[in-house]
Design a protein around this motif. Structure first.
Motif, PDB file in Angstrom:
ATOM      1  N   GLY A  72       0.828  -1.213   0.000  1.00  0.00           N
ATOM      2  CA  GLY A  72       0.000   0.000   0.000  1.00  0.00           C
ATOM      3  C   GLY A  72       0.856   1.254   0.000  1.00  0.00           C
ATOM      4  N   GLN A  73       1.941   1.237   0.756  1.00  0.00           N
ATOM      5  CA  GLN A  73       2.858   2.377   0.772  1.00  0.00           C
ATOM      6  C   GLN A  73       3.482   2.572  -0.607  1.00  0.00           C
ATOM      7  OE1 GLN A  73       6.215   1.850   3.386  1.00  0.00           O
ATOM      8  NE2 GLN A  73       6.840   4.001   3.246  1.00  0.00           N
ATOM      9  N   ALA A  74       3.911   1.485  -1.240  1.00  0.00           N
ATOM     10  CA  ALA A  74       4.532   1.579  -2.564  1.00  0.00           C
ATOM     11  C   ALA A  74       3.532   2.101  -3.600  1.00  0.00           C
ATOM     12  CB  ALA A  74       5.090   0.219  -2.992  1.00  0.00           C
ATOM     13  N   ILE A  75       2.282   1.680  -3.486  1.00  0.00           N
ATOM     14  CA  ILE A  75       1.237   2.174  -4.391  1.00  0.00           C
ATOM     15  C   ILE A  75       1.033   3.673  -4.181  1.00  0.00           C
ATOM     16  CG2 ILE A  75      -1.258   2.100  -4.864  1.00  0.00           C
ATOM     17  CD1 ILE A  75      -1.073  -0.969  -4.292  1.00  0.00           C
ATOM     18  N   ALA A  76       0.981   4.101  -2.924  1.00  0.00           N
ATOM     19  CA  ALA A  76       0.822   5.531  -2.640  1.00  0.00           C
ATOM     20  C   ALA A  76       2.002   6.329  -3.200  1.00  0.00           C
ATOM     21  CB  ALA A  76       0.682   5.757  -1.141  1.00  0.00           C
ATOM     22  N   TYR A  77       3.204   5.815  -3.061  1.00  0.00           N
ATOM     23  CA  TYR A  77       4.380   6.481  -3.630  1.00  0.00           C
ATOM     24  C   TYR A  77       4.214   6.628  -5.141  1.00  0.00           C
ATOM     25  CZ  TYR A  77       7.649   6.322   0.398  1.00  0.00           C
ATOM     26  OH  TYR A  77       8.308   6.522   1.585  1.00  0.00           O
ATOM     27  N   ALA A  78       3.856   5.529  -5.789  1.00  0.00           N
ATOM     28  CA  ALA A  78       3.725   5.543  -7.247  1.00  0.00           C
ATOM     29  C   ALA A  78       2.662   6.547  -7.688  1.00  0.00           C
ATOM     30  CB  ALA A  78       3.396   4.143  -7.761  1.00  0.00           C
ATOM     31  N   ARG A  79       1.530   6.556  -7.016  1.00  0.00           N
ATOM     32  CA  ARG A  79       0.463   7.500  -7.374  1.00  0.00           C
ATOM     33  C   ARG A  79       0.892   8.940  -7.124  1.00  0.00           C
ATOM     34  NH1 ARG A  79      -4.718   4.033  -5.223  1.00  0.00           N
ATOM     35  NH2 ARG A  79      -5.090   2.963  -7.200  1.00  0.00           N
ATOM     36  N   THR A  80       1.564   9.189  -6.003  1.00  0.00           N
ATOM     37  CA  THR A  80       2.038  10.535  -5.702  1.00  0.00           C
ATOM     38  C   THR A  80       3.059  10.991  -6.729  1.00  0.00           C
ATOM     39  OG1 THR A  80       1.637  10.150  -3.356  1.00  0.00           O
ATOM     40  CG2 THR A  80       3.099  11.972  -3.906  1.00  0.00           C
ATOM     41  N   PHE A  81       3.860  10.069  -7.197  1.00  0.00           N
ATOM     42  CA  PHE A  81       4.876  10.356  -8.213  1.00  0.00           C
ATOM     43  C   PHE A  81       4.236  10.629  -9.577  1.00  0.00           C
ATOM     44  CE2 PHE A  81       8.342   9.065 -11.159  1.00  0.00           C
ATOM     45  CZ  PHE A  81       9.361   9.879 -10.675  1.00  0.00           C
ATOM     46  N   GLY A  82       2.952  10.258  -9.727  1.00  0.00           N
ATOM     47  CA  GLY A  82       2.233  10.472 -10.979  1.00  0.00           C
ATOM     48  C   GLY A  82       2.192   9.252 -11.876  1.00  0.00           C
ATOM     49  N   MET A  83       2.562   8.112 -11.348  1.00  0.00           N
ATOM     50  CA  MET A  83       2.598   6.883 -12.132  1.00  0.00           C
ATOM     51  C   MET A  83       1.223   6.221 -12.169  1.00  0.00           C
ATOM     52  SD  MET A  83       4.919   3.573 -11.280  1.00  0.00           S
ATOM     53  CE  MET A  83       4.383   1.987 -11.894  1.00  0.00           C
ATOM     54  N   LYS A  84       0.866   5.718 -13.326  1.00  0.00           N
ATOM     55  CA  LYS A  84      -0.356   4.925 -13.463  1.00  0.00           C
ATOM     56  C   LYS A  84      -0.036   3.501 -13.026  1.00  0.00           C
ATOM     57  CE  LYS A  84      -3.840   3.657 -16.948  1.00  0.00           C
ATOM     58  NZ  LYS A  84      -4.371   2.628 -16.145  1.00  0.00           N
ATOM     59  N   LEU A  85      -0.910   2.911 -12.229  1.00  0.00           N
ATOM     60  CA  LEU A  85      -0.667   1.549 -11.750  1.00  0.00           C
ATOM     61  C   LEU A  85      -0.772   0.552 -12.905  1.00  0.00           C
ATOM     62  CD1 LEU A  85      -2.544   1.631  -8.339  1.00  0.00           C
ATOM     63  CD2 LEU A  85      -0.139   2.072  -8.829  1.00  0.00           C
ATOM     64  N   PRO A  86       0.052  -0.494 -12.883  1.00  0.00           N
ATOM     65  CA  PRO A  86       0.108  -1.414 -14.019  1.00  0.00           C
ATOM     66  C   PRO A  86      -0.932  -2.532 -13.987  1.00  0.00           C
ATOM     67  CG  PRO A  86       1.826  -1.965 -12.453  1.00  0.00           C
ATOM     68  CD  PRO A  86       1.129  -0.738 -11.928  1.00  0.00           C
ATOM     69  N   TRP A  87      -2.066  -2.301 -13.359  1.00  0.00           N
ATOM     70  CA  TRP A  87      -3.153  -3.268 -13.395  1.00  0.00           C
ATOM     71  C   TRP A  87      -4.461  -2.494 -13.440  1.00  0.00           C
ATOM     72  CZ3 TRP A  87       0.209  -3.113  -9.124  1.00  0.00           C
ATOM     73  CH2 TRP A  87      -0.289  -2.475  -7.992  1.00  0.00           C
ATOM     74  N   PRO A  88      -5.531  -3.135 -13.923  1.00  0.00           N
ATOM     75  CA  PRO A  88      -6.805  -2.424 -14.043  1.00  0.00           C
ATOM     76  C   PRO A  88      -7.357  -2.009 -12.679  1.00  0.00           C
ATOM     77  CG  PRO A  88      -6.920  -4.605 -15.082  1.00  0.00           C
ATOM     78  CD  PRO A  88      -5.597  -4.509 -14.393  1.00  0.00           C
ATOM     79  N   ASP A  89      -7.992  -0.857 -12.645  1.00  0.00           N
ATOM     80  CA  ASP A  89      -8.626  -0.366 -11.420  1.00  0.00           C
ATOM     81  C   ASP A  89      -9.935  -1.128 -11.222  1.00  0.00           C
ATOM     82  OD1 ASP A  89      -9.839   0.980  -9.348  1.00  0.00           O
ATOM     83  OD2 ASP A  89      -9.662   2.967 -10.257  1.00  0.00           O
ATOM     84  N   PRO A  90     -10.048  -1.915 -10.139  1.00  0.00           N
ATOM     85  CA  PRO A  90     -11.268  -2.706  -9.938  1.00  0.00           C
ATOM     86  C   PRO A  90     -12.498  -1.850  -9.649  1.00  0.00           C
ATOM     87  CG  PRO A  90      -9.842  -2.889  -8.027  1.00  0.00           C
ATOM     88  CD  PRO A  90      -9.090  -2.105  -9.066  1.00  0.00           C
ATOM     89  N   LEU A  91     -12.291  -0.577  -9.318  1.00  0.00           N
ATOM     90  CA  LEU A  91     -13.422   0.308  -9.022  1.00  0.00           C
ATOM     91  C   LEU A  91     -13.810   1.188 -10.203  1.00  0.00           C
ATOM     92  CD1 LEU A  91     -12.396   1.428  -5.423  1.00  0.00           C
ATOM     93  CD2 LEU A  91     -13.861  -0.480  -6.103  1.00  0.00           C
ATOM     94  N   ALA A  92     -13.068   1.075 -11.302  1.00  0.00           N
ATOM     95  CA  ALA A  92     -13.374   1.899 -12.477  1.00  0.00           C
ATOM     96  C   ALA A  92     -14.796   1.622 -12.951  1.00  0.00           C
ATOM     97  CB  ALA A  92     -12.372   1.617 -13.586  1.00  0.00           C
TER      98      ALA A  92
END
Length: 194
Positions: A157-177
């Motif tokens: 979760g911390q790594a995901i928050a870092y990536a999002r804060t950095f502006g990176m799109k996550l490399p898997w589909p958003d299950p809530l989209a």
């Protein structure tokens, strides 16, 4: 491959979810993210991933599982000795600062997650019940495996928050989209008529 039944399979399913997403995130992350942290005094992205890995190796060592990497990190240190336990923590922190490049970080993380999986697969119910000491408390090997899983997900979760804060799109589909387009009230199930 079908899932192993019961709790052993459920554990492996959760571990596999973390492994799949963490390694996908680590691979997709740009090299610049590896040295980035959101604020002074916080771990850079590479150290978050290495922290997950060293914790896995450390907890395996505490559980009595000796991996090649664990022996390389901790030798034959006995984690029941407070002085040696502190030395393990210091070694973990030094490793977080030493492994900073993207390929090295990914390899170290992958090896730690594979080590947890292999050790879990090699554990019988009787082995999981064996007593171990953890943070001054008598517990079981099973609890140490649960700590590995919880700790991995926590820092994922911390790594995901870092990536999002950095502006990176996550490399898997958003299950809530698409949920914002769903109706607020779902239609009632039709009542069967006799």
């Amino acid at each position: 491959m079908p899932r192993i039944p019961g709790f052993p399979g459920e554990y492996l399913g959760e571990l596999d979810m973390a492994r799949t997403q963490l390694l996908a995130l680590a691979d997709a992350a740009p090299t610049q993210l590896y040295e980035w942290s959101p604020a002074p005094g916080t771990r850079p992205f590479s150290a978050v991933l290495v922290h997950i890995a060293v914790a896995n190796f450390c907890l395996l060592h505490l559980a009595g599982v000796r991996t090649a990497t664990g022996i390389e990190l901790y030798g034959e240190w006995e984690p029941d000795d407070p002085v040696q336990r502190l030395a393990m923590v210091r070694r973990n922190l030094a490793t977080e600062r030493a492994i900073v490049d993207k390929p090295g970080t990914i390899d170290f993380l992958r090896r730690s997650l594979e080590a947890v999986q292999l050790a879990w697969l090699d554990s019988s119910d009787a082995m999981l019940e064996q007593p171990r000491s953890f943070i001054g408390e008598e517990t079981t090997r099973r609890r140490l495996y649960l700590r590995m899983l919880v700790h991995t997900h926590e820092h994922m979760g911390q790594a995901i928050a870092y990536a999002r804060t950095f502006g990176m799109k996550l490399p898997w589909p958003d299950p809530l989209a698409g949920l914002e387009n769903m109706p607020e009230q779902m239609p009632a199930d039709p009542v069967p008529t006799a």
